[in-house]
Design a protein around this motif. Structure first.
Motif, PDB file in Angstrom:
ATOM      1  N   ILE A  48       0.835  -1.203   0.000  1.00 22.23           N
ATOM      2  CA  ILE A  48       0.000   0.000   0.000  1.00 22.23           C
ATOM      3  C   ILE A  48       0.874   1.260   0.000  1.00 22.23           C
ATOM      4  O   ILE A  48       0.650   2.198  -0.767  1.00 22.23           O
ATOM      5  N   GLU A 104       3.992   1.501  -0.970  1.00 20.65           N
ATOM      6  CA  GLU A 104       4.743   1.566  -2.222  1.00 20.65           C
ATOM      7  C   GLU A 104       3.862   2.083  -3.364  1.00 20.65           C
ATOM      8  O   GLU A 104       4.300   2.900  -4.174  1.00 20.65           O
ATOM      9  N   SER A 105       2.612   1.629  -3.399  1.00 22.74           N
ATOM     10  CA  SER A 105       1.682   2.085  -4.446  1.00 22.74           C
ATOM     11  C   SER A 105       1.462   3.589  -4.362  1.00 22.74           C
ATOM     12  O   SER A 105       1.374   4.269  -5.381  1.00 22.74           O
ATOM     13  N   ALA A 106       1.357   4.091  -3.128  1.00 23.12           N
ATOM     14  CA  ALA A 106       1.160   5.536  -2.951  1.00 23.12           C
ATOM     15  C   ALA A 106       2.425   6.295  -3.345  1.00 23.12           C
ATOM     16  O   ALA A 106       2.373   7.307  -4.049  1.00 23.12           O
TER      17      ALA A 106
END
Lengths: 253, 253
Positions: free
Chosen positions: B195, B197-199
């Motif tokens: 989560i 890393e995605s942001a």
């Protein structure tokens, strides 16, 4: 010292090769690639082959190829009494068709070849058919990551769909947010701190307890105003997620 | 030195009071709260009042109250030739009913009273009816934040709906991901690194270019398997977002 062979040369394989090469208690014995060309990018000091009959002896064979190909590929492996694992979040352990032991070694992160990753922070979900193999995988996973979780195939299915919501779908919402900003020449970077903060928050809070926004407040005026600004596709998503938030928090639409 | 009065004692007000109290070039002259009890939490060294007739003289009056109340509240302000601003993302500048000048001072972040925030990293979107006031707001915003953006009311509407997608709706997807994990006793923290890393990724990449997942790959088998695991509500969201990703990336359902 755990000896490992990687079968595959894609994103996950590349990152595992790099991590195992640096790991203290791992001997990366060989890398298998279908084509000679795909092996070119591999460090030339690492033993590699394109022939499955030339596979060396190792404790763990890691199949890191696309989900659809795992089952058929594994049936070609003639490795008696050896542990063969795949790295997929969505493929059950029992899909492996090798004659030896089976396991899963699933690093839960999005990988791209370009971006370097710090493997020590990447959760690795492991599964095996017996205790000894699970112990072997735990040792291997712990050599590159501080976050190792035993997760069975049933749990892994749910974990994977949860990752689709919290990663793939979230990224698509970022894309929609970006589109909306672009329309009005608003720099999307204005939203970066909010996006990062929202992600950080759920590492210390239950997401349901920190929900905010017009749907949560049942602020009909703002909701209607927002709908006027959206494309048909965006409107459908806005309405459905607003409804779902209100169902969750017991507000009436 | 810019002199400021804060009207309100909620989340945004509290954080602004704290930031302005520490800022070098700002004089926080007064805080107004409707009830004496709501002012109790304010530092007792700060001058406060519950009577609008006792408002002192200042350059900028910041209304930090709930969106719905801004218009009516502002009409009560008898402040000739003074700049009155609100802090809302969804209320137009023209909703202010004060007799003097109007502006917006919108810090784009989710605030809760508990969490301390580093204001220097919070984008502040400013708007004013004339250049001098815009300059005054820019000076004031820059005293607490490094990220100040002039954003007009039309843009702000779009920015706000974009924030709903990338923050409120994203948090709801985190909630769904958490629910799915809880069902199978999977620790949700396994997903935290993914989560985060995605942001982080979208701060250096265009989200549309880093989309991944079964919808993007048009992996029907996985999509059908996932749908079997979901509740009706979750299914609807899964299907709609999958369709939207496929529309975006030109894949057929």
């Amino acid at each position: 010292m755990t000896s490992v062979i990687i079968l595959g040369t894609g994103n996950v394989a590349t990152h595992l090769i790099s991590a195992f090469s640096k790991a203290k208690n791992v001997e990366l014995k060989q890398v298998y690639g279908r084509k000679r060309s795909s092996l070119k990018q591999i460090d030339e000091n690492i033993n590699s082959t394109t022939n499955l009959n030339d596979l060396e002896d190792a404790e763990v064979y890691i199949i890191a190829i696309s989900d659809d190909a795992i089952s058929a590929f594994s049936s070609q492996l003639q490795l008696k009494n050896k542990l063969v694992v795949h790295t997929s979040g969505s493929v059950p352990l029992q899909s492996l068709q090798n004659i030896g032991n089976k396991g899963v070694f699933y690093p839960l992160q999005t990988f791209s070849k370009k971006h370097k990753v710090n493997f020590s922070e990447i959760p690795i979900c492991i599964e095996a058919g017996n205790k000894n193999d699970l112990y072997l995988l735990e040792k291997l996973a712990s050599s590159i990551s501080n976050k190792v979780y035993p997760i069975d195939s049933e749990q892994r299915k749910y974990l994977h769909v949860s990752a689709v919501f919290t990663n793939n779908f979230v990224n698509h919402l970022y894309k929609i947010g970006n589109d909306i900003c672009n329309q009005k020449k608003i720099p999307f970077k204005i939203l970066h701190p909010l996006i990062l903060e929202s992600a950080k928050k759920i590492t210390t809070n239950n997401p349901v307890k920190i929900q905010t926004g017009p749907a949560y407040r049942n602020d009909q005026k703002t909701i209607l105003n927002h709908l006027k600004l959206l494309s048909d596709d965006e409107k459908k998503i806005y309405k459905l997620l607003t409804k779902s938030i209100q169902n969750t928090h017991g507000k009436k639409l």
